[in-house]
Design a protein around this motif. Structure first.
Motif, short mmCIF file in Angstrom:
data_model
loop_
_atom_site.label_atom_id
_atom_site.label_comp_id
_atom_site.label_asym_id
_atom_site.label_seq_id
_atom_site.Cartn_x
_atom_site.Cartn_y
_atom_site.Cartn_z
N LEU A 167 67.11 61.15 36.89
CA LEU A 167 67.23 60.86 38.32
C LEU A 167 68.68 60.87 38.78
CD1 LEU A 167 64.25 60.07 37.91
CD2 LEU A 167 64.63 58.18 39.49
N TYR A 168 69.60 60.56 37.86
CA TYR A 168 71.00 60.49 38.28
C TYR A 168 71.57 61.86 38.62
CZ TYR A 168 71.22 55.58 37.07
OH TYR A 168 71.01 54.22 37.04
N GLY A 169 70.86 62.92 38.25
CA GLY A 169 71.29 64.24 38.70
C GLY A 169 71.00 64.48 40.16
N TYR A 170 70.11 63.66 40.73
CA TYR A 170 69.68 63.82 42.12
C TYR A 170 70.18 62.68 43.01
CZ TYR A 170 66.38 67.04 39.91
OH TYR A 170 65.82 68.05 39.19
N ILE A 171 70.27 61.47 42.43
CA ILE A 171 70.65 60.28 43.19
C ILE A 171 71.59 59.45 42.34
CG2 ILE A 171 69.79 58.15 44.24
CD1 ILE A 171 67.10 59.66 44.61
N SER A 172 72.72 59.06 42.92
CA SER A 172 73.72 58.34 42.13
C SER A 172 73.47 56.85 42.06
CB SER A 172 75.12 58.59 42.72
OG SER A 172 75.46 59.96 42.65
N THR A 173 72.95 56.26 43.14
CA THR A 173 72.77 54.81 43.20
C THR A 173 71.45 54.46 43.87
OG1 THR A 173 73.83 54.60 45.37
CG2 THR A 173 75.28 54.49 43.43
N LYS A 174 71.03 53.21 43.71
CA LYS A 174 69.82 52.76 44.39
C LYS A 174 70.03 52.75 45.90
CE LYS A 174 68.23 48.51 43.73
NZ LYS A 174 67.52 47.38 43.08
N GLU A 175 71.27 52.50 46.34
CA GLU A 175 71.55 52.51 47.77
C GLU A 175 71.31 53.90 48.37
OE1 GLU A 175 73.42 50.95 45.47
OE2 GLU A 175 72.64 49.00 46.16
N GLU A 176 71.68 54.94 47.61
CA GLU A 176 71.38 56.29 48.09
C GLU A 176 69.88 56.51 48.18
OE1 GLU A 176 75.16 59.12 46.76
OE2 GLU A 176 73.24 59.29 45.72
N LEU A 177 69.16 55.98 47.20
CA LEU A 177 67.70 56.10 47.24
C LEU A 177 67.13 55.42 48.46
CD1 LEU A 177 65.08 57.00 45.92
CD2 LEU A 177 65.14 54.91 44.52
N PHE A 178 67.63 54.23 48.79
CA PHE A 178 67.17 53.52 49.99
C PHE A 178 67.48 54.34 51.24
CE2 PHE A 178 67.47 48.98 48.03
CZ PHE A 178 66.33 49.24 47.30
N ASP A 179 68.66 54.95 51.29
CA ASP A 179 69.01 55.79 52.45
C ASP A 179 68.00 56.93 52.61
OD1 ASP A 179 71.21 54.30 53.15
OD2 ASP A 179 72.67 55.63 52.18
N LEU A 180 67.64 57.55 51.51
CA LEU A 180 66.68 58.65 51.55
C LEU A 180 65.29 58.16 51.97
CD1 LEU A 180 67.79 60.49 48.30
CD2 LEU A 180 67.92 61.43 50.61
N LEU B 58 56.14 52.95 45.58
CA LEU B 58 56.43 51.67 44.91
C LEU B 58 56.77 50.59 45.93
CD1 LEU B 58 58.60 52.93 41.91
CD2 LEU B 58 56.39 51.78 41.74
N ALA B 59 57.59 50.93 46.93
CA ALA B 59 57.98 49.95 47.95
C ALA B 59 56.80 49.53 48.80
CB ALA B 59 59.09 50.53 48.83
N ASP B 60 55.91 50.46 49.12
CA ASP B 60 54.71 50.12 49.89
C ASP B 60 53.83 49.15 49.12
OD1 ASP B 60 55.47 51.74 51.99
OD2 ASP B 60 54.14 53.39 51.48
N GLU B 61 53.82 49.29 47.81
CA GLU B 61 52.98 48.43 46.97
C GLU B 61 53.61 47.06 46.73
OE1 GLU B 61 52.55 50.70 43.43
OE2 GLU B 61 51.46 52.33 44.43
N GLY B 62 54.93 47.02 46.52
CA GLY B 62 55.55 45.76 46.11
C GLY B 62 56.85 45.41 46.77
N GLY B 63 57.24 46.10 47.84
CA GLY B 63 58.49 45.80 48.51
C GLY B 63 59.67 46.44 47.81
N LEU B 64 60.86 46.27 48.38
CA LEU B 64 62.06 46.89 47.82
C LEU B 64 62.37 46.38 46.42
CD1 LEU B 64 64.46 47.00 50.91
CD2 LEU B 64 63.18 48.88 49.90
N GLY B 65 61.96 45.15 46.13
CA GLY B 65 62.20 44.60 44.80
C GLY B 65 61.47 45.36 43.72
N ALA B 66 60.45 46.11 44.09
CA ALA B 66 59.68 46.88 43.11
C ALA B 66 60.29 48.25 42.86
CB ALA B 66 58.23 47.05 43.60
N VAL B 67 61.38 48.56 43.56
CA VAL B 67 61.98 49.88 43.44
C VAL B 67 63.22 49.82 42.54
CG1 VAL B 67 63.04 51.81 44.68
CG2 VAL B 67 61.16 50.54 45.73
N SER B 68 63.22 50.62 41.52
CA SER B 68 64.39 50.82 40.68
C SER B 68 64.33 52.25 40.17
CB SER B 68 64.41 49.85 39.49
OG SER B 68 63.39 50.15 38.57
#
Length: 235
Positions: free
Chosen positions: A53-66, A28-38
């Motif tokens: 998804l919340y069972g694997y990742i708590s926040t979008k910041e964690e997703l960005f870290d990954l 998603l980010a490759d296609e539209g930048g970080l704004g396209a990621v939720s």
């Protein structure tokens, strides 16, 4: 507890794990930048409910870290060069090429270091290149200096690429369009140094500019290491 320390939930009927989640987010980010990621959009791409998804990742910041940690796997060289200058040069160029493949990475470079395995491996490779050449404080300042250069250079290059896409004008198109205004301003005589740069300077491509600037920074680091003046390096 970091996202890397937290165990994943058991697999349910729709296969899901952090690897799949991160791959979908990067796409998603490759296609539209970080704004396209939720988390909602990532879940939709995986045909899963957002709450899954919340069972694997708590926040979008964690997703960005990954996502950053996954990209850093592309930065690590297969072999560590023996020469410290070449080692840092390779890491810098690989970081640039990775950011050009994943432009969103430029928006996340230079912040707090991620603590994932690939991020730690990149940090280890960077510090190991200078290990034993000076005291640890001097090494840290040298690494920070080189990193500050290539992070800034990469961000500038990505910003220019985005501007080209947003305006539809290439660098040469923009120069031609803005040429009359610049010529009038320089003709006033108020900007002699700028006029010299415009009329006498050599226009080089982004890769050449990056490589030249990096070599200059490495020259400065080499001079500091040779002098052994750790106190000046820290100041």
């Amino acid at each position: 507890m970091t996202v890397w320390d937290r165990p994943e939930p058991p697999i349910r009927p729709v296969p899901l794990d952090r690897e799949r989640i991160v791959a979908a987010a990067i796409a998603l980010a490759d296609e539209g930048g970080l704004g396209a990621v939720s988390l909602r959009k990532v879940a939709a791409r995986l045909n899963a409910g957002p709450m899954r998804l919340y069972g694997y990742i708590s926040t979008k910041e964690e997703l960005f870290d990954l996502m950053v940690d996954e990209a850093q796997a592309e930065i690590l060289p297969d072999e560590q060069p023996g020469d410290w200058r070449e080692a840092l040069r390779v890491l810098a160029h690989r970081t640039r090429r990775t950011a050009l493949r994943h432009e969103w990475l430029a928006d996340l470079l230079g912040g707090r270091p991620t603590l994932g395995p690939n991020g730690l491996a990149v940090t280890e490779a960077t510090l190991a290149a200078l290990d034993g050449l000076a005291d640890v404080d001097t090494v840290m300042r040298a690494v920070e200096t080189v990193s500050a250069y290539f992070t800034g250079a990469i961000r500038r290059e990505i910003a220019n690429l985005r501007a080209e896409r947003a305006t539809g004008l290439s660098k040469r198109d923009w120069q031609r369009a803005s040429g009359p205004h610049v010529t009038r301003m320089l003709a006033t005589g108020r900007f002699p140094a700028l006029a010299k740069a415009v009329y006498d300077g050599t226009d080089v491509d982004a890769e050449t500019s990056f490589a030249t600037g990096l070599d200059w920074v490495l020259d400065a680091v080499a001079a500091k290491l040779k002098s052994g003046d750790a106190g000046s390096a820290v100041d």
